[in-house]
Scaffold this active site. Structure first.
Site, short mmCIF file in Angstrom:
data_model
loop_
_atom_site.label_atom_id
_atom_site.label_comp_id
_atom_site.label_asym_id
_atom_site.label_seq_id
_atom_site.Cartn_x
_atom_site.Cartn_y
_atom_site.Cartn_z
N CYS A 173 0.83 -1.21 0.00
CA CYS A 173 0.00 0.00 0.00
C CYS A 173 0.87 1.26 0.00
CB CYS A 173 -0.93 -0.01 1.21
SG CYS A 173 -2.00 1.43 1.27
N CYS A 176 -0.59 4.12 2.02
CA CYS A 176 -0.42 3.97 3.49
C CYS A 176 1.01 4.28 3.91
CB CYS A 176 -0.71 2.55 3.96
SG CYS A 176 -2.08 1.71 3.20
N ASP A 177 1.98 3.75 3.16
CA ASP A 177 3.34 3.69 3.69
C ASP A 177 4.37 4.53 2.94
OD1 ASP A 177 2.49 1.85 5.58
OD2 ASP A 177 2.85 0.14 4.29
#
Ligand code: NDP
Length: 354
Positions: A173, A176-177
């Site tokens: 992701c 997300c990261d």
């Protein structure tokens, strides 16, 4: 007495549905998954869902990282500031991380009376009325409505070295990261050839020093406009016919390189990288439905009515990533969870069941 609503799942869609259903006096039961099941552990389908596998969540409205009082001071006039902005109380500086966010959602739903069971639903009978759900311990639950919010799991390559460095450089992701310090100004490898891969590669160039996109064929599946954007980005290199052989790293730094192979020539290369981002599709968690709910051609639950969470079975509603192959965000999942609870409530009312 059958349940009025059973919510299957444990991510933002499930807990938001539970908050709304509980506040509507539907006394919801959430079946959140079995934390001890080996398949759940391997697939990341544990209670609290995909968010529990992430770190900081910076894009969920109301959870900014940093000094929120200062943010409010820049956004509001002095006289409009809430009293606690000017009050002298300790100020948390971190926003929220994924496990915290979703645990708070669960707590919020429990505070309104939601009951939670840590079981897996392994089979359903949606032809029966009330519906019958069978859990892994052989028990059955009868219910008038169901909200399916079981999410989707990111596909991984299945390499042992990939598993070793999950959350230490290996992730599925980018949103997300990608902005984490470990990737800043470092080279990154992305795997995949679809829209997700090219989109994530482009997004990651904001942080990374360079992005190598490994494509297993000599063609991108991505739409032309998105593929063209990736090709035009000077920080992205497309490596055709390349597959990952091994993730290289160490305990201190996490991922340091990707050993890749050209599947046409057999030539091996070691590509320096602080991260490996997989963008090779998602698999929605629908197996337990046994084909009783209509799916899209790509295997997601089909929402049958525009702007509603209805499925092909009246009384069964779907929310979050199990039905959404497009947005796949915590906030959009929470939104459809709210919609599913309202749809269930209206269905029960319409049929004189409450
Ligand atoms: P896709 O299924 O479209 O693409 C998956 C990609 O991963 C394919 O290129 C596939 O290769 C590759 N792949 C699969 N398995 C492996 C493997 N083991 N090793 C290497 N490569 C592998 O998934 P996406 O997540 O990209 O997209 C899902 C849907 O979401 C699509 O409909 C897409 O259009 C949409 N989407 C739209 C966006 C937008 O419009 N902004 C952004 C993101 C997604 P191969 O091609 O060889 O099969």
């Amino acid at each position: 007495m059958p349940e009025k609503v059973v919510i299957i799942g444990s991510g933002p869609a499930a807990w938001t549905a539970a908050i709304y259903a509980a506040r509507a006096d539907l006394d919801p039961l959430v079946i959140q998954g079995n934390p001890f099941d080996k398949n759940n552990q391997e697939n990341g389908t544990l209670p609290l869902g995909q968010l529990a596998l992430t770190t900081e969540v910076e894009n969920f409205p109301s959870w900014p990282a940093g000094d929120t009082r200062q943010y409010l001071k820049t956004a509001l006039k002095e006289e409009d500031l809430p009293y606690w902005v000017t009050a002298n109380k300790p100020q948390p500086t971190h926003g929220i991380n994924g496990p915290e966010l979703v645990a708070l959602m669960r707590q919020q739903s429990v505070n309104f009376g939601t009951r939670v069971e840590s079981k897996d639903v392994v089979a359903v009978d949606l032809k029966a009325r009330p519906f019958v759900l069978r859990t892994h311990d052989g028990q059955t639950v009868e219910t008038l409505t169901v909200v399916v919010a079981t999410g989707a799991r990111a596909n991984y390559l299945g390499l042992a070295s990939e598993d070793r460095y999950k959350n230490r450089g290996v992730t599925a992701c980018a949103v997300c990261d990608g902005a984490l310090p470990r990737f800043r100004n470092k080279p990154i490898v992305v795997v995949g050839g679809g829209d997700s891969a090219v989109e994530e590669a482009g997004y990651l160039t904001k942080f990374a020093s360079r992005v190598d996109l490994l494509v297993r064929r000599d063609i991108l599946r991505a739409s032309k406009i998105m593929a063209d954007r990736a090709r035009a980005n000077p920080k992205i290199s497309l490596l055709w016919h390349h597959e990952v052989d091994e993730v290289v790293g160490n305990d201190k730094d996490g991922v340091t390189a990707i050993r890749a192979k050209n599947n046409k020539t057999g030539e091996q290369t070691e590509i320096p990288a602080a991260g490996l981002f997989l963008a090779i599709g998602h698999t929605p968690n629908v197996g337990f439905l046994g084909g009783q709910v209509e799916l899209t051609p790509t295997g997601y639950i089909r929402w049958t009515t525009l702007g509603r969470t209805y499925t092909s079975v009246a009384g069964v509603f779907a929310a979050g990533d199990v039905a959404d192959d497009y947005y796949k965000q915590a906030i959009s999942a929470a939104g459809t969870g709210c919609m599913a609870a309202l749809d269930a409530e209206r269905y029960l009312g319409h049929h004189g069941l409450i």
